[in-house]
Design a protein around this motif. Structure first.
Motif, PDB file in Angstrom:
ATOM      1  N   PHE A  99       0.802  -1.190  -0.083  1.00 26.94           N
ATOM      2  CA  PHE A  99       0.191   0.002   0.035  1.00 26.94           C
ATOM      3  C   PHE A  99       0.802   1.120  -0.034  1.00 26.94           C
ATOM      4  O   PHE A  99       0.435   2.452  -0.111  1.00 26.94           O
ATOM      5  CB  PHE A  99      -0.893   0.100   1.183  1.00 26.94           C
ATOM      6  CG  PHE A  99      -2.149  -0.745   0.961  1.00 26.94           C
ATOM      7  CD1 PHE A  99      -3.472   0.152   0.197  1.00 26.94           C
ATOM      8  CD2 PHE A  99      -2.578  -1.839   1.255  1.00 26.94           C
ATOM      9  CE1 PHE A  99      -4.475  -0.562   0.077  1.00 26.94           C
ATOM     10  CE2 PHE A  99      -3.852  -2.439   0.857  1.00 26.94           C
ATOM     11  CZ  PHE A  99      -4.814  -1.904   0.089  1.00 26.94           C
ATOM     12  N   VAL A 100       2.223   1.112   0.337  1.00 24.85           N
ATOM     13  CA  VAL A 100       3.155   2.202   0.166  1.00 24.85           C
ATOM     14  C   VAL A 100       3.128   2.566  -1.046  1.00 24.85           C
ATOM     15  O   VAL A 100       3.083   3.855  -1.661  1.00 24.85           O
ATOM     16  CB  VAL A 100       4.413   1.772   0.687  1.00 24.85           C
ATOM     17  CG1 VAL A 100       5.375   3.139   0.418  1.00 24.85           C
ATOM     18  CG2 VAL A 100       4.513   1.508   2.246  1.00 24.85           C
ATOM     19  N   ALA A 101       3.356   1.760  -2.182  1.00 17.88           N
ATOM     20  CA  ALA A 101       3.280   2.122  -3.690  1.00 17.88           C
ATOM     21  C   ALA A 101       2.030   2.380  -4.022  1.00 17.88           C
ATOM     22  O   ALA A 101       1.917   3.394  -4.814  1.00 17.88           O
ATOM     23  CB  ALA A 101       3.729   0.830  -4.407  1.00 17.88           C
ATOM     24  N   PHE A 102       0.861   1.907  -3.313  1.00 19.24           N
ATOM     25  CA  PHE A 102      -0.418   2.114  -4.027  1.00 19.24           C
ATOM     26  C   PHE A 102      -0.728   3.772  -3.613  1.00 19.24           C
ATOM     27  O   PHE A 102      -1.421   4.415  -4.550  1.00 19.24           O
ATOM     28  CB  PHE A 102      -1.612   1.282  -3.190  1.00 19.24           C
ATOM     29  CG  PHE A 102      -2.962   1.745  -3.493  1.00 19.24           C
ATOM     30  CD1 PHE A 102      -3.697   1.193  -4.560  1.00 19.24           C
ATOM     31  CD2 PHE A 102      -3.737   2.572  -2.688  1.00 19.24           C
ATOM     32  CE1 PHE A 102      -4.907   1.530  -4.785  1.00 19.24           C
ATOM     33  CE2 PHE A 102      -4.902   3.101  -2.912  1.00 19.24           C
ATOM     34  CZ  PHE A 102      -5.439   2.552  -3.968  1.00 19.24           C
ATOM     35  N   SER A 103      -0.489   4.093  -2.404  1.00 17.02           N
ATOM     36  CA  SER A 103      -0.843   5.501  -1.981  1.00 17.02           C
ATOM     37  C   SER A 103       0.149   6.476  -2.798  1.00 17.02           C
ATOM     38  O   SER A 103      -0.420   7.526  -3.025  1.00 17.02           O
ATOM     39  CB  SER A 103      -0.478   5.505  -0.341  1.00 17.02           C
ATOM     40  OG  SER A 103       0.856   5.176  -0.032  1.00 17.02           O
ATOM     41  N   GLY A 105      -1.832   1.898 -12.860  1.00 10.60           N
ATOM     42  CA  GLY A 105      -1.086   0.292 -12.790  1.00 10.60           C
ATOM     43  C   GLY A 105      -0.131   0.341 -11.782  1.00 10.60           C
ATOM     44  O   GLY A 105       0.216  -0.883 -11.216  1.00 10.60           O
ATOM     45  N   GLY A 106       0.958   1.251 -11.660  1.00  6.13           N
ATOM     46  CA  GLY A 106       1.719   1.191 -10.506  1.00  6.13           C
ATOM     47  C   GLY A 106       1.261   1.298  -8.967  1.00  6.13           C
ATOM     48  O   GLY A 106       1.780   0.886  -8.064  1.00  6.13           O
ATOM     49  N   ALA A 107       0.245   1.494  -9.000  1.00  4.36           N
ATOM     50  CA  ALA A 107      -0.785   1.502  -7.698  1.00  4.36           C
ATOM     51  C   ALA A 107      -1.358   0.036  -7.609  1.00  4.36           C
ATOM     52  O   ALA A 107      -1.536  -0.547  -6.449  1.00  4.36           O
ATOM     53  CB  ALA A 107      -2.258   2.498  -7.606  1.00  4.36           C
ATOM     54  N   LEU A 108      -2.126  -0.424  -8.364  1.00  2.00           N
ATOM     55  CA  LEU A 108      -3.225  -1.495  -8.740  1.00  2.00           C
ATOM     56  C   LEU A 108      -2.243  -2.931  -8.581  1.00  2.00           C
ATOM     57  O   LEU A 108      -2.566  -4.007  -7.787  1.00  2.00           O
ATOM     58  CB  LEU A 108      -4.267  -1.580  -9.342  1.00  2.00           C
ATOM     59  CG  LEU A 108      -5.096  -0.292  -9.051  1.00  2.00           C
ATOM     60  CD1 LEU A 108      -6.002  -0.168 -10.412  1.00  2.00           C
ATOM     61  CD2 LEU A 108      -5.930  -0.109  -7.661  1.00  2.00           C
ATOM     62  N   LEU A 109      -1.421  -3.125  -9.632  1.00  6.38           N
ATOM     63  CA  LEU A 109      -0.953  -4.424  -9.881  1.00  6.38           C
ATOM     64  C   LEU A 109       0.160  -4.740  -8.791  1.00  6.38           C
ATOM     65  O   LEU A 109      -0.046  -5.830  -8.491  1.00  6.38           O
ATOM     66  CB  LEU A 109      -0.306  -4.301 -11.242  1.00  6.38           C
ATOM     67  CG  LEU A 109      -1.001  -4.070 -12.495  1.00  6.38           C
ATOM     68  CD1 LEU A 109      -0.252  -4.229 -13.793  1.00  6.38           C
ATOM     69  CD2 LEU A 109      -2.179  -5.272 -12.271  1.00  6.38           C
ATOM     70  N   PRO A 110       0.889  -4.068  -7.945  1.00  3.27           N
ATOM     71  CA  PRO A 110       1.696  -4.342  -6.988  1.00  3.27           C
ATOM     72  C   PRO A 110       0.766  -4.969  -5.846  1.00  3.27           C
ATOM     73  O   PRO A 110       1.224  -5.864  -5.255  1.00  3.27           O
ATOM     74  CB  PRO A 110       2.618  -3.162  -6.565  1.00  3.27           C
ATOM     75  CG  PRO A 110       2.559  -2.194  -7.756  1.00  3.27           C
ATOM     76  CD  PRO A 110       1.225  -2.415  -8.647  1.00  3.27           C
ATOM     77  N   LEU A 111      -0.420  -4.520  -5.568  1.00  7.40           N
ATOM     78  CA  LEU A 111      -1.400  -5.047  -4.695  1.00  7.40           C
ATOM     79  C   LEU A 111      -1.915  -6.409  -4.973  1.00  7.40           C
ATOM     80  O   LEU A 111      -1.667  -7.095  -3.880  1.00  7.40           O
ATOM     81  CB  LEU A 111      -2.593  -4.012  -4.339  1.00  7.40           C
ATOM     82  CG  LEU A 111      -2.337  -2.614  -3.705  1.00  7.40           C
ATOM     83  CD1 LEU A 111      -3.756  -2.026  -3.547  1.00  7.40           C
ATOM     84  CD2 LEU A 111      -1.820  -2.781  -2.383  1.00  7.40           C
ATOM     85  N   LEU A 112      -1.947  -6.544  -6.079  1.00  2.64           N
ATOM     86  CA  LEU A 112      -2.307  -7.881  -6.520  1.00  2.64           C
ATOM     87  C   LEU A 112      -1.154  -8.880  -6.264  1.00  2.64           C
ATOM     88  O   LEU A 112      -1.279 -10.129  -5.734  1.00  2.64           O
ATOM     89  CB  LEU A 112      -2.681  -7.881  -7.980  1.00  2.64           C
ATOM     90  CG  LEU A 112      -2.813  -9.117  -8.632  1.00  2.64           C
ATOM     91  CD1 LEU A 112      -4.068 -10.110  -7.964  1.00  2.64           C
ATOM     92  CD2 LEU A 112      -3.185  -9.424 -10.269  1.00  2.64           C
ATOM     93  N   TYR A 113       0.003  -8.330  -6.691  1.00  4.96           N
ATOM     94  CA  TYR A 113       1.287  -9.209  -6.303  1.00  4.96           C
ATOM     95  C   TYR A 113       1.415  -9.355  -4.608  1.00  4.96           C
ATOM     96  O   TYR A 113       1.656 -10.749  -4.509  1.00  4.96           O
ATOM     97  CB  TYR A 113       2.522  -8.376  -6.843  1.00  4.96           C
ATOM     98  CG  TYR A 113       3.917  -9.140  -6.179  1.00  4.96           C
ATOM     99  CD1 TYR A 113       4.358 -10.144  -7.030  1.00  4.96           C
ATOM    100  CD2 TYR A 113       4.433  -8.785  -5.163  1.00  4.96           C
ATOM    101  CE1 TYR A 113       5.573 -10.969  -6.585  1.00  4.96           C
ATOM    102  CE2 TYR A 113       5.284  -9.399  -4.507  1.00  4.96           C
ATOM    103  CZ  TYR A 113       5.913 -10.384  -5.085  1.00  4.96           C
ATOM    104  OH  TYR A 113       7.210 -11.128  -4.816  1.00  4.96           O
ATOM    105  N   GLY A 114       1.080  -8.433  -4.024  1.00  2.00           N
ATOM    106  CA  GLY A 114       1.127  -8.716  -2.568  1.00  2.00           C
ATOM    107  C   GLY A 114       0.067  -9.723  -2.109  1.00  2.00           C
ATOM    108  O   GLY A 114       0.358 -10.523  -1.241  1.00  2.00           O
TER     109      GLY A 114
END
Length: 438
Positions: free
Chosen positions: A55-59, A394-403
């Motif tokens: 969520f650090v990347a998401f925010s 995409g930099g906000a949402l796809l890393p969350l899916l990875y997490g």
């Protein structure tokens, strides 16, 4: 004679603006790629799962989508120069927010501060990119853009190393694994020490941003006139959504920024999970390969490779490396031994080295998608650019899916999610960018 003098004077007059904007692009890179070090660090400090840590990347990246239009509206009223000063001021405010967040170890305050920093960068990016095109001759604009890109990616190499040295200097070798083995009282004391290590660096960053804000206000940077040119385009087009190459390009940007952020920002989490020492500095490996790819692209495009072919090769390499990460061995180190071990640099497991190599695959995707997506838009180019910027989500949402996948399966298997992203980029490179009608 007069023409030569005019060109020479123009070159000299653009040097100072180039230096100022170049400084801003270095700041973009430094602040953006600091996330790769911050994510595994806050996972330890705030006791987070991988999904929560991302969520650090998401925010940070969601700020580009949420605040892009409001920031553009503000900039239209303040002008480009004052807009950039406002952006620097917002970054300073966001950095100051890290101080109470570190003192209280409150993850929510970290996230709000990240969003404020991302908002500041949104207005800086919106304001500074047109400057690069307009502060010198049109025929050399590509060279200026390339220089700015190298400054941005170079800062990505430096940022994690500086963070690790300043914040983790007294905690060499600390990872989520080592902290988890400590007794509760000892763990709490060490986490508090770690958190407090953020205070001085972020206070220093805030002060630096304040000084840059003041310098920007009094800088000789000329104000840009907004471009209201209305180029001719196809008469039957009334909306940017009627341009398939643009819409597909925006999806491509969404996929690209997602995999770029995953490669740069999850490598620290992955390394920490495997017990790699100084995992917060691993983003530097990804960014170093990105710089190498960028330099290679500057030499080869368009002299040897067309943009569409460069994009095709990048997508294929991304697919191969993603599969190799999933199938690779986390015990063996021969890949990093071969690539950089002989330089005396710390080696990492093969799977981590393969994630770093994704930086090379990603290097030329952004600069290749943009011209292909905007080709033929005419008077819709400005709105088309805004749509592409929205793809940064995409930099906000796809890393969350990875997490999420790394929590329910494991970090290594979670990299499978990158395959459909690279497949779409490959489709855009081969066919999507050629479509002119739905």
């Amino acid at each position: 004679m007069d023409t030569t003098m005019s060109a020479s004077q123009q070159q000299r007059s653009s040097l100072m603006p180039m230096a100022i904007i170049g400084t801003l692009f270095f700041i973009f890179g430094f602040v953006t790629w600091l996330n790769g070090a911050l994510i595994p660090f806050l996972q330890i400090v705030c006791d987070l799962t991988s999904t929560q840590a991302l969520f650090v990347a998401f925010s940070f990246y969601i700020a580009y989508t949420v605040t892009a239009l409001p920031m553009a509206w503000i900039m239209e009223r303040t002008g480009y120069k004052k807009g950039m000063a406002l952006g620097l001021g917002l970054i300073a405010l966001g950095c100051l927010g890290f101080i109470p967040a570190a003192m209280s170890q409150t993850f929510a305050i970290f996230l709000v501060s990240q969003f404020v920093v991302g908002t500041g960068l949104t207005i800086l990016q919106t304001a500074s990119n047109p400057y690069i095109v307009h502060i010198g001759p049109q025929e050399s604009a590509a060279v200026r853009i390339s220089i700015m890109g190298l400054l941005n990616k170079g800062a990505g190499v430096v940022a994690p190393l500086v963070f690790t040295a300043l914040v983790l200097g007294d905690f060499e070798g600390i990872t989520a694994k080592t902290v988890a083995t400590l007794a509760p009282a000892e763990r709490a004391a060490q986490v508090e020490q770690l958190a407090h290590g953020l205070i001085l660096p972020y206070l220093g960053m805030a002060l630096a941003m304040v000084l840059l804000t003041i310098a920007m206000v009094f800088s000789p940077l000329p104000e840009l006139a907004l471009d209201t040119d209305a180029d001719d385009t196809e008469d039957d087009k009334r909306s940017v959504l009627q341009f398939p190459q643009l819409v597909l390009g925006a999806v491509g940007i969404f996929c690209y920024v997602g995999v770029e952020v995953i490669a740069a920002d999850t490598i620290g989490l992955f390394g920490s999970e495997l017990g790699v020492a100084n995992a917060t500095s691993l983003t530097s490996y990804t960014m170093a390969f990105m710089v190498i790819g960028y330099l290679l692209g500057l030499v080869l495009i368009p002299r040897v490779l067309k943009q569409s072919l460069a994009l095709t090769l990048s997508a294929v390499l991304g697919l191969v490396l993603s599969l190799a990460v999933v199938l690779g061995s986390p015990e063996q180190h021969w890949l990093s031994d071969t690539l950089w071990g002989w330089l005396g640099l710390p080696t990492v497991p093969n799977t981590v080295a393969l994630v770093a190599l994704l930086g090379f695959a990603n290097a030329m995707v952004w600069p290749a998608i943009w011209p292909l997506a905007l080709d033929g838009l005419g008077k819709f180019t400005a709105k088309g650019s805004a749509l592409l910027i929205m793809g940064i989500a995409g930099g906000a949402l796809l890393p969350l899916l990875y997490g999420y996948l790394s929590d329910v399966a494991d970090h290594q298997q979670a990299y499978l999610m990158m395959l459909p992203c690279y497949l779409f980029i490959l489709y855009f490179a081969l066919a999507g960018h050629k479509k002119r009608r739905w």
